[in-house]
Each structure stands twice: as C-alpha cells, then as structure tokens.
Design a protein around this motif. Structure first.
Motif, PDB file in Angstrom:
ATOM      1  N   UNK A 102       0.947  -1.190  -0.079  1.00  0.00           N
ATOM      2  CA  UNK A 102       0.077  -0.028   0.149  1.00  0.00           C
ATOM      3  C   UNK A 102       0.884   1.377  -0.036  1.00  0.00           C
ATOM      4  N   UNK A 103       2.005   1.331   0.845  1.00  0.00           N
ATOM      5  CA  UNK A 103       2.796   2.440   0.732  1.00  0.00           C
ATOM      6  C   UNK A 103       3.480   2.551  -0.584  1.00  0.00           C
ATOM      7  N   UNK A 104       3.881   1.442  -1.207  1.00  0.00           N
ATOM      8  CA  UNK A 104       4.636   1.533  -2.682  1.00  0.00           C
ATOM      9  C   UNK A 104       3.608   2.085  -3.574  1.00  0.00           C
ATOM     10  N   UNK A 105       2.156   2.099  -3.513  1.00  0.00           N
ATOM     11  CA  UNK A 105       1.220   2.615  -4.310  1.00  0.00           C
ATOM     12  C   UNK A 105       1.371   3.923  -4.288  1.00  0.00           C
ATOM     13  N   UNK A 106       1.288   4.509  -3.162  1.00  0.00           N
ATOM     14  CA  UNK A 106       1.320   6.023  -2.653  1.00  0.00           C
ATOM     15  C   UNK A 106       2.743   6.750  -3.134  1.00  0.00           C
ATOM     16  N   UNK A 107       3.808   5.773  -2.923  1.00  0.00           N
ATOM     17  CA  UNK A 107       5.171   6.042  -3.393  1.00  0.00           C
ATOM     18  C   UNK A 107       4.872   6.369  -4.998  1.00  0.00           C
ATOM     19  N   UNK A 108       4.249   5.419  -5.779  1.00  0.00           N
ATOM     20  CA  UNK A 108       4.405   5.531  -7.187  1.00  0.00           C
ATOM     21  C   UNK A 108       3.436   6.686  -7.708  1.00  0.00           C
ATOM     22  N   UNK A 109       2.347   7.209  -6.843  1.00  0.00           N
ATOM     23  CA  UNK A 109       1.398   8.233  -7.218  1.00  0.00           C
ATOM     24  C   UNK A 109       2.215   9.605  -6.826  1.00  0.00           C
ATOM     25  N   UNK A 110       3.069   9.660  -5.979  1.00  0.00           N
ATOM     26  CA  UNK A 110       4.176  10.807  -5.802  1.00  0.00           C
ATOM     27  C   UNK A 110       5.082  10.704  -6.828  1.00  0.00           C
ATOM     28  N   UNK A 111       5.651   9.823  -7.140  1.00  0.00           N
ATOM     29  CA  UNK A 111       6.611   9.773  -8.253  1.00  0.00           C
ATOM     30  C   UNK A 111       6.016  10.495  -9.655  1.00  0.00           C
ATOM     31  N   UNK A 112       4.685   9.972  -9.774  1.00  0.00           N
ATOM     32  CA  UNK A 112       3.649  10.755 -10.994  1.00  0.00           C
ATOM     33  C   UNK A 112       3.561  11.990 -10.693  1.00  0.00           C
ATOM     34  N   UNK A 113       3.359  12.537  -9.676  1.00  0.00           N
ATOM     35  CA  UNK A 113       3.142  13.924  -9.390  1.00  0.00           C
ATOM     36  C   UNK A 113       4.161  14.793  -9.407  1.00  0.00           C
ATOM     37  N   UNK A 114       5.456  14.152  -9.028  1.00  0.00           N
ATOM     38  CA  UNK A 114       6.869  15.038  -9.247  1.00  0.00           C
ATOM     39  C   UNK A 114       7.022  14.949 -10.640  1.00  0.00           C
ATOM     40  N   UNK A 115       7.165  13.846 -11.700  1.00  0.00           N
ATOM     41  CA  UNK A 115       7.141  13.957 -12.827  1.00  0.00           C
ATOM     42  C   UNK A 115       6.227  15.020 -13.724  1.00  0.00           C
ATOM     43  N   UNK A 116       4.895  15.144 -13.124  1.00  0.00           N
ATOM     44  CA  UNK A 116       4.000  15.882 -13.801  1.00  0.00           C
ATOM     45  C   UNK A 116       4.399  17.428 -13.460  1.00  0.00           C
ATOM     46  N   UNK A 117       4.925  17.511 -12.206  1.00  0.00           N
ATOM     47  CA  UNK A 117       5.126  18.869 -11.942  1.00  0.00           C
ATOM     48  C   UNK A 117       6.490  19.510 -12.843  1.00  0.00           C
ATOM     49  N   UNK A 118       7.307  18.445 -12.952  1.00  0.00           N
ATOM     50  CA  UNK A 118       8.373  18.787 -13.701  1.00  0.00           C
ATOM     51  C   UNK A 118       7.957  19.159 -14.963  1.00  0.00           C
ATOM     52  N   UNK A 119       7.106  18.568 -15.907  1.00  0.00           N
ATOM     53  CA  UNK A 119       6.655  18.552 -16.982  1.00  0.00           C
ATOM     54  C   UNK A 119       5.676  19.936 -17.204  1.00  0.00           C
ATOM     55  N   UNK A 120       4.875  19.997 -16.336  1.00  0.00           N
ATOM     56  CA  UNK A 120       3.903  21.300 -16.290  1.00  0.00           C
ATOM     57  C   UNK A 120       4.632  22.351 -15.977  1.00  0.00           C
ATOM     58  N   UNK A 121       5.841  22.426 -15.287  1.00  0.00           N
ATOM     59  CA  UNK A 121       6.703  23.525 -15.012  1.00  0.00           C
ATOM     60  C   UNK A 121       7.066  24.027 -16.494  1.00  0.00           C
ATOM     61  N   UNK A 122       7.720  23.212 -17.052  1.00  0.00           N
ATOM     62  CA  UNK A 122       8.163  23.660 -18.592  1.00  0.00           C
ATOM     63  C   UNK A 122       7.173  23.960 -19.229  1.00  0.00           C
ATOM     64  N   UNK A 123       6.055  23.210 -19.453  1.00  0.00           N
ATOM     65  CA  UNK A 123       4.852  23.948 -20.472  1.00  0.00           C
ATOM     66  C   UNK A 123       4.200  25.260 -19.675  1.00  0.00           C
TER      67      UNK A 123
END
Length: 432
Positions: A102-123
């Motif tokens: 269950x913690x790993x799933x939350x960890x994966x969603x956080x990874x997605x949010x960080x990647x999305x923030x990275x790409x969203x920042x550039x766009x």
C-alpha cells in the motif's frame, strides 16, 4: 414524423456532441455484434469480456488524462515512459527496500506527481510546447526505466497484484453468480434512473421543457438493459473471477473526472483554455495554473496505469509502456476530441478506447496477425477522421474544422460553423 424528430433530438441529450458520442456507442455495439457472429459467440463469453476489460483498463485510465490534456490544446507523448519508469521504481521499492505494497502505491503516485510537476513547469511557466516537453520526457523516462532496472524484470508481491489482476470476492449465498458484481450492477441501474429523473426535475426548475417522457423511458430502457447484460456476463464467469478490481478503479475515475470536467469551474476552465486561450485569460482564467494541472494530472494517471499493468503482469520489465501513448491518443480522437482543444468528453474517450479494445480482441480471436491488426487499427483511426471531414464538407458539425484554426489564432474570425457555437457556452460560463 414528429416522434422521429423528438427521438433524434432528445434520445441522447439533445446536443450535437452528445449525438456524436452515442453515434460512437452504436459503432461499438455494431463492432461487438459483428465479432460475436464471426467468432461464433466467443466475443461476449464471460471469460473473454473479463479478460478484455482487465487487459485494457490501464489504457482507458490513460485516455481520461489524455482527454484533459488534448482538450486544453496540448499533447502528451511521454505517458508510456512515465508508466514504465514508475512501475520499475515501485517494483524495486518493494523488492529491495521492503516497502509494504500500500505504501508503494502511494510512493508511485508521488513519483507521478513529481514528474507531472516537472513537465507542467516547462509547459506552463517556461512556455515550451507540450509536444517538445513530453517528447523529451518520453526519452528521459524510458532511459530511466532501463537504467534503474538494468533491462531486467522485477517481480512484485502477491498483495500488490490485487490492483491489476484481482476481482470482486465471492460473498453471500450461492446464487451461481458473483453477488458483489450483481449488487454493483443494481446500484448502477438505480443511479442511472435517479440521474435521468433528476435531470428532468432540474430542467423544470429552470423553466426549460424536459424531453418527452417516452424518450426518457426509452433511454433508460437502453442503458439499464446494457448494464444488466454486462453485470450478468461479468458475474457469471468461472469461480474466482468477476468484475476486476482495475475496472472498479476505472469506474471511480470516470465518475470523478466526468463530474469534475462537467460540473466544476476548474473543469470548465480547461475547455475554455482549449477553445480560446486569449478569451479565457481575459475572462479571468489562470492559464498557467490550468496548463500545469493537466500535465501533472496526466503524469499521475500514467503512474497509476503503470502500476496496474505491473500488478497484472506480476513483474515490471524494460518493455512496459511501449506505444501506450498512441493507444490513449487514438482513443481520445476516436471518442470525438479535437486536436485544437475545447471539444471532447471523458465518456467519449472511454467509448473510443473500447472500440479499439474490442477491435483488437476480435481480430485476435479470429487469428489475425499482429501486423495486420496494426494496419486495421490505423485505418479505423483514419476513417474516423475522414468521416469527420466529410461531415464538415456537408455543413455538419466537425471537430476537424477547429483543428485548422489552431494555426491561425493570431487572426480572430467570427464563428462560421456549429463547432464554434458549441465552444461558446464554455466561454460564457467562464466569463459569468
């Protein structure tokens, strides 16, 4: 004749976009019936329907996020690589770092949010086109997947596999069906009936004429009939199978995002930005915030889709996510979205994804090779756009008419087609 006109106008919501959506539903039904005949009844067998839904749920989840990206006027080519990158990190976190699943799933969603923030920042804040940002992301995160995993597969624990290959459990008395699936179908029927009569009540309160009662009853009969049939099919599979857990996740996401895009200011802002970003900005819409949100949201859903795929496969591998972005984009366009933005719905994208899924599944049941399957799928996508172009040439609604305007937005033109008329309510809602 008057009843026929009422049927055309009101059966599926009374708007051109809704009519096109349900035209795709009829197309989906026609494809299902065709393959049901050609495969001697294999298409609608319980085990095949369960497998079809389980195997395509992650693509349909991607289509939800991709619809919002495309409606906002962007494109995302990195979703497959983000899914693979997240999958390998989550698998490694459980295998080597001993994270509970269950913690790993939350960890994966956080990874997605960080990647999305990275790409969203550039766009959003730097102004780099999303096509370029996500093309770079596709290369970056694909390389990251292979670097972290050393091109090896990493197995995942049994508990984690529940989100990708689990089913509703068997509970209650023995009825020959999965009782929870039957209850889910019953709840869906009640919700559909409640929503129909609630919509009629709302129209009366707004001093607007609701659709004729016989139209509402016919619409309910069709929708309830489909739900009952599907519920019985999913509930009658072999013992241990039923409606998949990944399907539950998908249904929750469809309901949540449909409500968000249709009934909240944030959702309407996305359509306003895609319809006319300058008008939206003058109306008070925060363009940077909207663009940042859609890119970040897409990455989070890509991370979720990647975890579901890894859970179904029982391991993460270097080839995960290949071509997923193309399937998601095709689902959105077949479902009626416009490249220029401002047009499209969550439900339409899901229908478009199901069209591609049923087509792929039916051709495999017929023993058609993967090379010819790709050719046929490409032709179907091309045909969907070609029919839209034909509609435009006949003076009917066309999403392609909005596409060409994206290349000349510096020169405002007055509305000349019904596609402009459909975009106007979104802009009015924002300015109001």
């Amino acid at each position: 004749m008057s009843r026929l006109k009422d049927l055309q106008k009101n059966l599926f919501g009374g708007t051109t976009s809704n009519a096109r959506q349900f035209g795709m539903i009829f197309t989906l039904v026609a494809i299902v019936v065709l393959f049901q005949i050609l495969t001697d009844g294999l298409t609608l067998r319980s085990d095949n329907l369960i497998a079809l839904f389980n195997q395509n749920s992650y693509i349909l989840i991607l289509a939800i996020g991709m619809l919002m990206v495309i409606v906002a006027g962007h494109i995302d080519l990195s979703v497959g690589s983000i899914a693979a990158f997240t999958g390998i990190l989550v698998a490694k976190s459980m295998a080597e770092w001993s994270l509970p699943w269950p913690v790993a799933i939350l960890f994966g969603l956080v990874i997605g949010a960080i990647i999305g923030a990275w790409q969203g920042f550039w766009v959003a804040y730097i102004g780099v086109p999303a096509f370029i940002v996500t093309l770079a992301g596709m290369l970056l995160f694909r390389g990251g997947n292979q670097f972290i995993g050393n091109a090896n597969t990493i197995p995942v624990p049994e508990g984690f596999r529940l989100i990708g290959s689990g089913f509703l459990p068997e509970v209650g008395p023995s009825t020959g069906y999965n009782n929870l699936t039957l209850l889910l179908g019953l709840a869906s029927c009640v919700a559909v009936v409640w929503r129909e009569f609630q919509a009629r009540k709302t129209r009366r309160e707004m001093n607007a004429d609701p659709a004729p009662m016989w139209i509402s009853l016919l619409r309910l009969a069709v929708m309830v009939g489909v739900i009952v049939f599907a519920s019985l099919r999913f509930a009658s599979g072999r013992v241990g199978t039923s409606f998949p857990v990944s399907g539950i996740i998908l249904v929750v996401l469809v309901l949540a995002y449909s409500f968000y895009t249709r009934n909240t200011a944030g959702g309407r802002h996305i359509y306003a930005v895609g319809g006319n970003s300058r008008a939206a900005e003058l109306s008070g819409v925060k363009l940077k915030r909207v663009n940042f949100f859609v890119m970040m949201n897409m990455a989070v859903l890509a991370a979720l889709a990647g975890m579901i795929f890894v859970a179904r496969s029982a391991a993460s591998g270097p080839q995960d996510g290949n071509g997923w972005e193309l399937d998601a984009i095709a689902a959105v366009f077949i479902g009626g979205a416009a490249v220029a933005g401002g047009i499209g719905t969550i439900s339409g994208s899901i229908v478009g994804g199901l069209v591609m899924a049923v087509l792929n599944n039916g051709l495999q049941l017929l023993g058609v090779g993967t090379d010819r399957v790709q050719i046929i799928k490409g032709l179907v996508l091309l045909l969907a756009v070609a029919l839209d172009v034909y509609n435009k040439s006949q003076g009917r609604f066309s999403v392609i008419g909005s596409i060409t305007r994206s290349f000349r937005r510096d020169t405002p033109t007055p509305p000349t087609s019904s596609s402009d008329a459909e975009r106007e309510p979104a802009r009015t809602a924002v300015s109001g």
